[in-house]
Enzyme design. Sequence first.
Site, PDB file in Angstrom:
ATOM      1  N   SER A 122      -5.222  -2.073  -0.242  1.00 44.84           N
ATOM      2  CA  SER A 122      -4.172  -2.652  -1.097  1.00 44.84           C
ATOM      3  C   SER A 122      -4.690  -3.401  -2.317  1.00 44.84           C
ATOM      4  O   SER A 122      -3.896  -3.745  -3.193  1.00 44.84           O
ATOM      5  CB  SER A 122      -3.286  -3.592  -0.286  1.00 44.84           C
ATOM      6  OG  SER A 122      -2.351  -2.851   0.439  1.00 44.84           O
TER       7      SER A 122
ATOM      8  N   LYS B 190      -3.609  -2.018  -5.534  1.00 40.34           N
ATOM      9  CA  LYS B 190      -2.255  -2.235  -6.055  1.00 40.34           C
ATOM     10  C   LYS B 190      -2.251  -3.139  -7.282  1.00 40.34           C
ATOM     11  O   LYS B 190      -1.376  -3.029  -8.141  1.00 40.34           O
ATOM     12  CB  LYS B 190      -1.357  -2.798  -4.942  1.00 40.34           C
ATOM     13  CG  LYS B 190      -1.167  -1.795  -3.806  1.00 40.34           C
ATOM     14  CD  LYS B 190      -0.461  -2.379  -2.588  1.00 40.34           C
ATOM     15  CE  LYS B 190      -0.372  -1.315  -1.486  1.00 40.34           C
ATOM     16  NZ  LYS B 190       0.158  -1.833  -0.213  1.00 40.34           N
TER      17      LYS B 190
ATOM     18  N   TYR C   3      -0.909   8.099  -3.120  1.00 40.64           N
ATOM     19  CA  TYR C   3      -1.014   6.727  -2.628  1.00 40.64           C
ATOM     20  C   TYR C   3      -2.160   6.577  -1.621  1.00 40.64           C
ATOM     21  O   TYR C   3      -2.944   5.612  -1.684  1.00 40.64           O
ATOM     22  CB  TYR C   3       0.333   6.317  -2.019  1.00 40.64           C
ATOM     23  CG  TYR C   3       0.306   4.967  -1.337  1.00 40.64           C
ATOM     24  CD1 TYR C   3       0.301   3.782  -2.067  1.00 40.64           C
ATOM     25  CD2 TYR C   3       0.285   4.881   0.056  1.00 40.64           C
ATOM     26  CE1 TYR C   3       0.264   2.556  -1.433  1.00 40.64           C
ATOM     27  CE2 TYR C   3       0.255   3.651   0.690  1.00 40.64           C
ATOM     28  CZ  TYR C   3       0.243   2.493  -0.053  1.00 40.64           C
ATOM     29  OH  TYR C   3       0.197   1.272   0.578  1.00 40.64           O
TER      30      TYR C   3
ATOM     31  N   TYR D 176      -0.142 -10.679   1.141  1.00 36.49           N
ATOM     32  CA  TYR D 176       0.872 -10.403   2.171  1.00 36.49           C
ATOM     33  C   TYR D 176       1.818 -11.601   2.287  1.00 36.49           C
ATOM     34  O   TYR D 176       2.083 -12.273   1.300  1.00 36.49           O
ATOM     35  CB  TYR D 176       0.198 -10.009   3.498  1.00 36.49           C
ATOM     36  CG  TYR D 176      -0.794  -8.891   3.305  1.00 36.49           C
ATOM     37  CD1 TYR D 176      -0.358  -7.632   2.878  1.00 36.49           C
ATOM     38  CD2 TYR D 176      -2.158  -9.078   3.501  1.00 36.49           C
ATOM     39  CE1 TYR D 176      -1.271  -6.600   2.677  1.00 36.49           C
ATOM     40  CE2 TYR D 176      -3.069  -8.043   3.303  1.00 36.49           C
ATOM     41  CZ  TYR D 176      -2.615  -6.820   2.892  1.00 36.49           C
ATOM     42  OH  TYR D 176      -3.504  -5.805   2.681  1.00 36.49           O
TER      43      TYR D 176
ATOM     44  N   VAL E  27      -6.319  -4.291   3.605  1.00 34.40           N
ATOM     45  CA  VAL E  27      -6.642  -4.266   5.034  1.00 34.40           C
ATOM     46  C   VAL E  27      -8.047  -3.722   5.319  1.00 34.40           C
ATOM     47  O   VAL E  27      -8.486  -3.738   6.465  1.00 34.40           O
ATOM     48  CB  VAL E  27      -5.593  -3.497   5.870  1.00 34.40           C
ATOM     49  CG1 VAL E  27      -4.251  -4.204   5.838  1.00 34.40           C
ATOM     50  CG2 VAL E  27      -5.485  -2.049   5.448  1.00 34.40           C
TER      51      VAL E  27
HETATM   52  N1  GLU Z   1      -3.015   2.073   2.778  1.00 37.72           N
HETATM   53  C1  GLU Z   1      -2.535   0.949   3.519  1.00 37.72           C
HETATM   54  C2  GLU Z   1      -1.098   1.165   3.923  1.00 37.72           C
HETATM   55  O1  GLU Z   1      -0.337   1.666   3.163  1.00 37.72           O
HETATM   56  C3  GLU Z   1      -2.695  -0.252   2.649  1.00 37.72           C
HETATM   57  C4  GLU Z   1      -2.394  -1.453   3.407  1.00 37.72           C
HETATM   58  C5  GLU Z   1      -3.037  -2.660   2.841  1.00 37.72           C
HETATM   59  O2  GLU Z   1      -4.214  -2.715   2.501  1.00 37.72           O
HETATM   60  O3  GLU Z   1      -2.264  -3.622   2.751  1.00 37.72           O
HETATM   61  O4  GLU Z   1      -0.692   0.860   5.020  1.00 37.72           O
END
Ligand code: GLU
Length: 309
Positions: free
Chosen positions: A69, A72, A194, A245, A263
Amino acid sequence: MSSAVAPAFQPVLDQIAADIAARPGRGRPADYIPALAEADTSRFGMAVAEPDGTVYGVGDWRHPFSAQSITKAFTLALTLALEGEALWEHVGREPSGNPFNSLVQLEYENGIPRNPFINAGALVVTDRLHALTGDASGTLRAFLRAESGRQELDFDLAVAASEAAHGDRNAALAHFMASYGNIRTPVPELLEQYFRQCSLETSCADLALAGGFLARHGIRADGSSLLTRSQAKQVNAVMLTCGTYDAAGDFAYRVGLPGKSGVGGGIVAVVPGRCTLCVWSPGLDERGNSVAGVAALDRFTTLTGLSVF
Ligand code: GLU
């Protein structure tokens, strides 16, 4: 890019690594993506990049890990650069207070995700970047390669496949938003983009350097402008309020910097005008943030006094 043992940050990093090594209990690796479940929680690395590209590091700071993530924050910046304010008609910028992969808010908010860092919001941003560029994940990879100076930086297609095989929830989010007209790419194609994006294998050095534009108020490593100063502020603000988060309040309280976690156990944090940091250790707390990573950033701001507050 230059690597150096430096007067300013190196002793701080060495001190933090010593403090972290003494801490028992490092959380658990993400196990909902099988390819990440085997990560070694004793790993720890941290890098600091100054605006001129000088980078300092300690521990496993050159060891590649799954960016997940953290990407992002970069897709948000790339999309904002291309689309400007219109992006915010499709995704909000408020903390969600719900887990990153939650479906519940989407229905009563008509398919407009709360922010670009929960999975629903990230899928919208990747959809828009894909429509604008024809290849969202390739555009992101090219950007990270250019900014980090590491041309070998690449996807880990085994991680992407592992996530695709367990991707029902992300597929549900994407289909649900498509039903509101907030996703334009065919869902299977969007999910592939993604998962490739999330699978990028990056080191602390790579991400500290690649996030340099956030410390340089929108200016890329080559001196060109990616974002306006105001847009760079916006990305940093969304990182501060939504980047870790549903623990962003606690992260702001402890660390006091814009940050984006993943994560895979990495966290990127920014001291605007001063430096970009990346820390990695795969053991996560119950909210999905690296236990040692948050502790290390907490120590960094305590030892240096560098924070946005
Ligand atoms: N690829 C992970 C998902 O979509 C990313 C989650 C993350 O790092 O928060 O669940």
